[in-house]
Design an enzyme around this catalytic site. Structure first.
Site, PDB file in Angstrom:
ATOM      1  N   CYS B  85      -0.551  -1.034  -6.106  1.00 54.82           N
ATOM      2  CA  CYS B  85      -1.501  -1.055  -5.187  1.00 54.82           C
ATOM      3  C   CYS B  85      -2.889  -1.533  -6.092  1.00 54.82           C
ATOM      4  CB  CYS B  85      -1.759   0.193  -4.596  1.00 54.82           C
ATOM      5  SG  CYS B  85      -2.869   0.119  -3.054  1.00 54.82           S
ATOM      6  N   HIS B 202       3.916   1.087  -1.832  1.00 56.53           N
ATOM      7  CA  HIS B 202       3.832   2.635  -2.942  1.00 56.53           C
ATOM      8  C   HIS B 202       5.022   3.129  -2.995  1.00 56.53           C
ATOM      9  CE1 HIS B 202      -0.456   3.143  -3.414  1.00 56.53           C
ATOM     10  NE2 HIS B 202      -0.400   2.767  -2.372  1.00 56.53           N
ATOM     11  N   GLU B 204       6.362   5.506  -5.044  1.00 51.58           N
ATOM     12  CA  GLU B 204       5.861   6.851  -5.512  1.00 51.58           C
ATOM     13  C   GLU B 204       5.785   7.742  -4.415  1.00 51.58           C
ATOM     14  OE1 GLU B 204       3.655   4.675  -5.491  1.00 51.58           O
ATOM     15  OE2 GLU B 204       1.754   5.427  -5.649  1.00 51.58           O
TER      16      GLU B 204
END
Lengths: 75, 226
Positions: B85, B202, B204
């Site tokens: 990002c 993302h 994560e």
């Protein structure tokens, strides 16, 4: 100095401003491009040197040459 | 495996990625952007967020941080570098990856799950995605509209450097499956040596069934296996 998006790069904000102006009745508007304006004060008396320094700043930080053009006005 | 997560003023996914790395037994350190040197790391992560409030251009000020000299050296020596990002935006501003991330085409902040087709499996980040046709990951960005000139896009395509493209669940890639206006639906790209990955989604955030999915886990498992 003025930084604007290159002609071939879509400027969605400019498009919205342009459409809004048309909606407000400004029928003669054909295009709007939005940009950034920087006032830079330099401690330099030599105009050529000042221009060179500002150009370097433009390339290295203030504009991204991939998508933006810049113009410098010395005063 | 050792990792470093670089923390900038305005980073807000730094702790999420740290949790993800530690879950996969990667020994992680948080590194402040103003630190003079990078500890020895196999992987460096530039996390998501709004470094420096997105002043000037997203990722621009962060790309001039003190620690970035060492991060660039790490990558040039073949070390793994992942930008997620805002991290991807920083990578393009440093010039380590080509192109730039413009404002989303419809000028809206996007926060939702998207489907991605994995285009390149042959890199240390993605080889675990081989068994998957498409994966699902969250996006959360205002400037994710990937732009590069035709020549750069062709170079990415010819050298197989596009990692992910926005798609639907079946893997169809078209305008309807493009959330932000990115050229060629590009969601993530690699450098020539394939040791640097920049991506808007993302991984994560999807590392546990409790977080509604594990497609992100596959990336971290790829990294520790490689």
């Amino acid at each position: 100095m003025i930084v604007t998006l290159k002609k071939e790069v879509l400027d969605p904000q400019g498009k919205v401003v342009s459409q809004t102006l048309k909606n407000m009745g400004y029928d003669n508007i054909t295009n709007v491009r939005q940009g950034k304006h920087f006032d830079i004060e330099l401690n330099e008396t030599d105009k050529e040197k000042a221009k060179k320094a500002v150009e370097e700043i433009c390339k290295k930080l203030l504009s991204n040459v991939v998508i933006e053009d810049y113009t410098i006005n010395l005063k | 495996m050792k990792s470093s997560v670089i923390v900038f003023p305005g980073s807000n996914c730094d702790r999420d990625i740290a949790v993800a790395l530690e879950k996969f037994q990667i020994k992680n350190q948080m590194i402040w952007h103003n630190d003079a040197s990078l500890p020895k790391s196999d992987l460096v992560v530039l996390p998501g967020g709004f470094s420096y409030g997105d002043y000037l251009r997203t990722g621009c000020i962060a790309s001039k941080s003190k620690i970035l000299d060492d991060v660039i050296k790490h990558a040039k020596n073949g070390g793994l570098l992942l930008g997620i990002c805002n991290g991807f935006q920083i990578l393009t501003e440093t010039g380590l990856l080509p192109g730039v991330l413009l404002r989303n085409k419809k000028l809206r902040f996007l926060s939702k799950n998207v489907f991605l087709k994995v285009i390149n499996f042959n890199n240390r980040f993605c080889h675990n995605y081989k068994k998957k046709d498409t994966i699902e990951l969250p996006i959360a960005h205002n400037e994710g509209n990937y732009f590069a000139n035709e020549k750069e896009i062709k170079k990415l395509e010819d050298n197989d450097l596009i990692a992910f493209k926005y798609s639907d669940k079946e893997g169809n890639i078209n305008e309807n499956t493009n959330p932000n206006g990115s050229s060629q639906n590009i969601a993530g790209i690699l450098n020539n040596k394939k040791n640097i990955l920049g991506m808007m989604p993302h991984p994560e955030r999807l590392i546990d069934p409790l977080l509604s999915g594990e497609d992100g886990s596959l990336m971290f498992e790829s990294l520790i296996k490689s």
